[in-house]
Structures are given as structure tokens and as C-alpha cells.
Design an enzyme around this catalytic site. Structure first.
Site, PDB file in Angstrom:
ATOM      1  N   ARG A 295       0.855  -1.189   0.000  1.00 39.51           N
ATOM      2  CA  ARG A 295       0.000   0.000   0.000  1.00 39.51           C
ATOM      3  C   ARG A 295       0.892   1.239   0.000  1.00 39.51           C
ATOM      4  O   ARG A 295       1.877   1.307   0.747  1.00 39.51           O
ATOM      5  CB  ARG A 295      -0.897   0.029   1.250  1.00 39.51           C
ATOM      6  CG  ARG A 295      -2.121  -0.851   1.179  1.00 39.51           C
ATOM      7  CD  ARG A 295      -3.135  -0.381   0.143  1.00 39.51           C
ATOM      8  NE  ARG A 295      -4.324  -1.223   0.103  1.00 39.51           N
ATOM      9  CZ  ARG A 295      -4.476  -2.297  -0.666  1.00 39.51           C
ATOM     10  NH1 ARG A 295      -3.501  -2.687  -1.470  1.00 39.51           N
ATOM     11  NH2 ARG A 295      -5.618  -2.985  -0.646  1.00 39.51           N
TER      12      ARG A 295
ATOM     13  N   HIS B 244      -1.127  -0.189  -9.863  1.00 43.27           N
ATOM     14  CA  HIS B 244      -1.769  -1.144  -8.943  1.00 43.27           C
ATOM     15  C   HIS B 244      -2.229  -2.414  -9.679  1.00 43.27           C
ATOM     16  O   HIS B 244      -3.421  -2.718  -9.736  1.00 43.27           O
ATOM     17  CB  HIS B 244      -2.948  -0.479  -8.209  1.00 43.27           C
ATOM     18  CG  HIS B 244      -3.321  -1.179  -6.927  1.00 43.27           C
ATOM     19  ND1 HIS B 244      -3.734  -0.519  -5.792  1.00 43.27           N
ATOM     20  CD2 HIS B 244      -3.342  -2.494  -6.600  1.00 43.27           C
ATOM     21  CE1 HIS B 244      -4.001  -1.393  -4.839  1.00 43.27           C
ATOM     22  NE2 HIS B 244      -3.772  -2.608  -5.313  1.00 43.27           N
TER      23      HIS B 244
ATOM     24  N   GLU C 196      -3.562   7.228  -4.630  1.00 45.64           N
ATOM     25  CA  GLU C 196      -4.049   6.633  -5.885  1.00 45.64           C
ATOM     26  C   GLU C 196      -5.393   7.206  -6.296  1.00 45.64           C
ATOM     27  O   GLU C 196      -6.228   7.417  -5.423  1.00 45.64           O
ATOM     28  CB  GLU C 196      -4.201   5.117  -5.709  1.00 45.64           C
ATOM     29  CG  GLU C 196      -2.872   4.426  -5.650  1.00 45.64           C
ATOM     30  CD  GLU C 196      -2.999   2.910  -5.477  1.00 45.64           C
ATOM     31  OE1 GLU C 196      -4.050   2.332  -5.802  1.00 45.64           O
ATOM     32  OE2 GLU C 196      -2.017   2.321  -5.021  1.00 45.64           O
TER      33      GLU C 196
HETATM   34  C1  8YV Z   1      -6.881  -5.712  -5.339  1.00 44.24           C
HETATM   35  C2  8YV Z   1      -5.182  -5.313  -3.486  1.00 44.24           C
HETATM   36  O1  8YV Z   1      -6.915  -5.677  -6.705  1.00 44.24           O
HETATM   37  O2  8YV Z   1      -6.393  -7.131  -2.621  1.00 44.24           O
HETATM   38  C3  8YV Z   1      -5.732  -6.146  -2.394  1.00 44.24           C
HETATM   39  O3  8YV Z   1      -5.465  -5.800  -1.221  1.00 44.24           O
HETATM   40  O4  8YV Z   1      -4.443  -4.445  -3.260  1.00 44.24           O
HETATM   41  C4  8YV Z   1      -5.467  -5.496  -4.924  1.00 44.24           C
HETATM   42  O5  8YV Z   1      -4.577  -6.413  -5.409  1.00 44.24           O
HETATM   43  C5  8YV Z   1      -7.814  -4.702  -4.780  1.00 44.24           C
HETATM   44  O6  8YV Z   1      -7.693  -4.540  -3.422  1.00 44.24           O
HETATM   45  C6  8YV Z   1      -9.222  -5.045  -5.080  1.00 44.24           C
HETATM   46  O7  8YV Z   1     -10.103  -4.424  -4.182  1.00 44.24           O
END
Ligand code: 8YV
Length: 330
Positions: free
Chosen positions: A245, A292, A274
């Protein structure tokens, strides 16, 4: 539940893979978002007022202000994603709303993307491609476009959960020496398999690594974990990779350090604000930036959707959903 049937009303905030949407429509009274326009605050409030289940993604901020307006029916927030930093889990829990996520199914894809970045930055992949695209390649030269060897270098992993360990396995196969910092030391057997060195002090580890890769969740405790002070502990020839993150790194401080050559480079799949990316970062040569995409595979998205469905089914069949997230787990 909708009065029309005994099926729970499920509101999905974004477009999901067809196969998942179709199955959801068979099983639940499902409202889809076929346009894939992210919902604004008013739309999210309307959704939590009428749904039994909300299926949000990382782009939906389900905060206390929204949860306070939730209707009596809202029983479950089945996040389509692993990280739940987009949801105020404490407030949901206080209001008796269960929160679930989709762990496990995006581990390998995210670890692959991490390894790709660990290779791409030191080996200057994007710079090489740009040279060809711009017509700047005049032919092979023994001293042109030299990067750095990965084999034999030290990788410091911050957060040794599922994804951290999957990255460690890959990096070990590439000849890297594995180091890690984690809230808890991992089991002896895992440490032995990975030949991993544990650092209880993050500061100590940061100062000694060639590459740092972040794999912890974003929580209040990890916000700006890599602060300006900690980034300065890193060696000036070290690389930083983040597929977790953006909020875990002070992005402004990182940008300034990269600009001043106080760090060798960075591979970033996530950003602090983001989809905004610091424009100074975007134009640097020593970074590889991805929008992402860590878990962006067809297979991964289908598996995530399956998990969401299983969590909804379990909850409405009177069972504890397998991927329940409790405040104590954060
Ligand atoms: C997802 C992500 O695509 O799952 C996670 O925590 O960061 C991503 O890979 C995204 O969160 C989908 O809501």
C-alpha cells in the site's frame, strides 16, 4: 433480505468478471455496476441503506460516516480484495456488521509482480525499452546501460505473511539472501527453509539491505512506516519495492531522495494518493511504476470473486464466513 425472495440483496460496487457476476445473479438478488463507474459517497450511502451485503473494492472508502447510515439489513461487507484499509472495520464490528476479505488467492500473483519489480529496476528494463522505442539504440556496447546484479544481494522483506514468504521463495531462487522484519518471528521451519534472517529492529535492517520490499498491510501503525527518517537509513545504492500500500511510504520523502540520488531506484505498484502519482516520480529514469496491477490476473480476479461468493453463502447459511476480518487481526 428483499421481500421479493429469500435471497439476500447484494450490491456490487464495481464491474467484476462476467463468470462471477453471473454466479452472483444466480445465487443472490444482485445489483451490478456494469458501467464500472466508481460510486460516490451518496451512491455508497444509498447502497448500505438498502443492501444485505455490500461488495466493495479498494476504490470504495467505507468509513464511519457511511457505516453510520447503514440500514438494519446490512449484515456483511464482503470486500473484493485482500487489504481492508478501505473499510472502517472497528465501526463495522461495533455495528454488528461482519467484514470479510479475499486472502490467499492473490499471493502468488502479487509475489510475481514484486519479483518483476525487483528485477526490472536494477536491470533497467524500462530504460532499455525506452531506448529502443525512442530510436536511441546505436548498437551493443560493453559499457552501455549497465545495471546491477541481483544474485548475491540482500533482500529485506517488511511483513513476512503469505505474500512476504512467497516473495522470499522467489528471491531465494534468484540467489538473494533473505532478511525480514515482522511483528512476530515466523516459525523456525519457515525461517530454515528460506534461510532467512530475522531483524526485530526495522531500522537496523533498513541500513544493511540492497533491496527492501514491503508486504505489510496499511494500518494506523504502518502509515508512513517508511518515514523520511527511516528512508534516510537506507543505503544510497539500495532499491525500494512496494506492492503493498502506498500509504506505508512517505511518498514525498521518497521522491526527494530519489531525485537527490540518495536511493538507487524504486519499483512501485501502489501510491499514497491513488490514482494520483507524484508527477516528479513519474518522470524519473530510476523508477518502474505500475498502476496497482499486483493481483491483476484473470485467474486471480475469478478466484477473488469465488471467495466473495463463499463468504456471502456461509454468512447467510448461518456459518462463520471463512475470511472474516476482526479488529483484533489488524
Ligand atoms: C486488489 C489489493 O486488486 O487485494 C488487495 O489488497 O491491493 C489489490 O490487489 C484490490 O484490493 C481489489 O479491491
Amino acid at each position: 433480505m428483499s421481500t421479493h425472495s429469500q435471497k439476500p440483496t447484494v450490491i456490487v460496487t464495481r464491474k467484476l468478471p462476467d463468470v462471477i457476476e453471473t454466479r452472483m445473479c444466480e445465487l443472490f438478488d444482485t445489483r451490478l455496476n456494469l458501467d464500472d463507474e466508481p460510486m460516490n459517497q451518496a451512491a455508497l450511502v444509498a447502497a448500505v441503506k438498502s443492501a444485505d451485503v455490500l461488495v466493495p473494492t479498494v476504490t470504495d472508502r467505507i468509513d464511519a460516516a457511511i457505516l453510520e447510515q447503514a440500514g438494519e439489513n446490512l449484515k456483511l461487507i464482503a470486500n473484493f480484495g485482500n487489504g481492508v484499509d478501505n473499510i472502517d472495520v472497528n465501526t463495522a464490528n461495533d455495528r454488528g456488521i461482519t467484514v470479510t476479505n479475499t486472502p490467499g488467492v492473490l499471493t502468488e500473483d502479487t509475489a510475481d509482480m514484486t519479483m518483476a519489480l525487483i528485477l526490472a529496476v536494477p536491470r533497467r528494463l524500462m530504460e532499455g525499452q525506452k531506448a529502443i522505442q525512442n530510436g536511441d539504440w546505436k548498437g551493443w556496447s560493453p559499457t552501455w546501460m549497465l545495471g546491477h546484479r541481483i544474485s548475491g544481494k540482500r533482500l529485506g522483506i517488511i511483513g513476512m505473511g503469505r505474500i512476504g514468504q512467497a516473495v522470499a521463495r522467489r528471491a531465494k531462487a534468484f540467489g538473494m539472501q533473505i532478511h525480514y522484519h515482522n511483528r512476530r518471528r515466523v516459525a523456525n521451519q519457515i525461517e530454515a527453509e528460506l534461510e532467512a534472517t530475522y531483524w526485530s529492529s526495522l531500522d537496523q535492517m533498513l541500513a544493511r539491505m540492497d533491496v527492501i520490499s514491503i508486504h505489510c498491510p496499511h494500518t494506523p501503525a504502518t502509515y508512513h512506516l517508511l518515514s523520511a527518517r527511516r528512508l534516510k537509513l537506507m543505503r544510497s545504492d539500495a532499491y525500494l519495492v512496494n506492492t503493498a500500500r502506498g500509504e506505508v511510504i512517505d511518498e514525498t520523502a521518497l521522491t526527494n531522495m530519489l531525485k537527490s540520488n540518495l536511493l538507487a531506484g524504486a519499483g512501485l505498484d501502489v501510491f499514497e494518493h491513488e490514482p494520483a502519482v507524484n508527477p516528479k516520480l513519474a518522470n524519473m529514469d530510476n523508477v518502474v511504476l505500475m498502476p496497482h496491477m499486483g493481483s491483476a490476473t484473470l485467474e486471480g480476479r475469478a478466484d477473488m470473486g469465488e471467495k466473495v461468493i463463499v463468504n456471502i453463502r456461509a454468512c447467510f447459511d448461518g456459518h462463520r464466513p471463512p475470511d472474516r476480518v476482526l479488529p483484533s487481526m489488524l
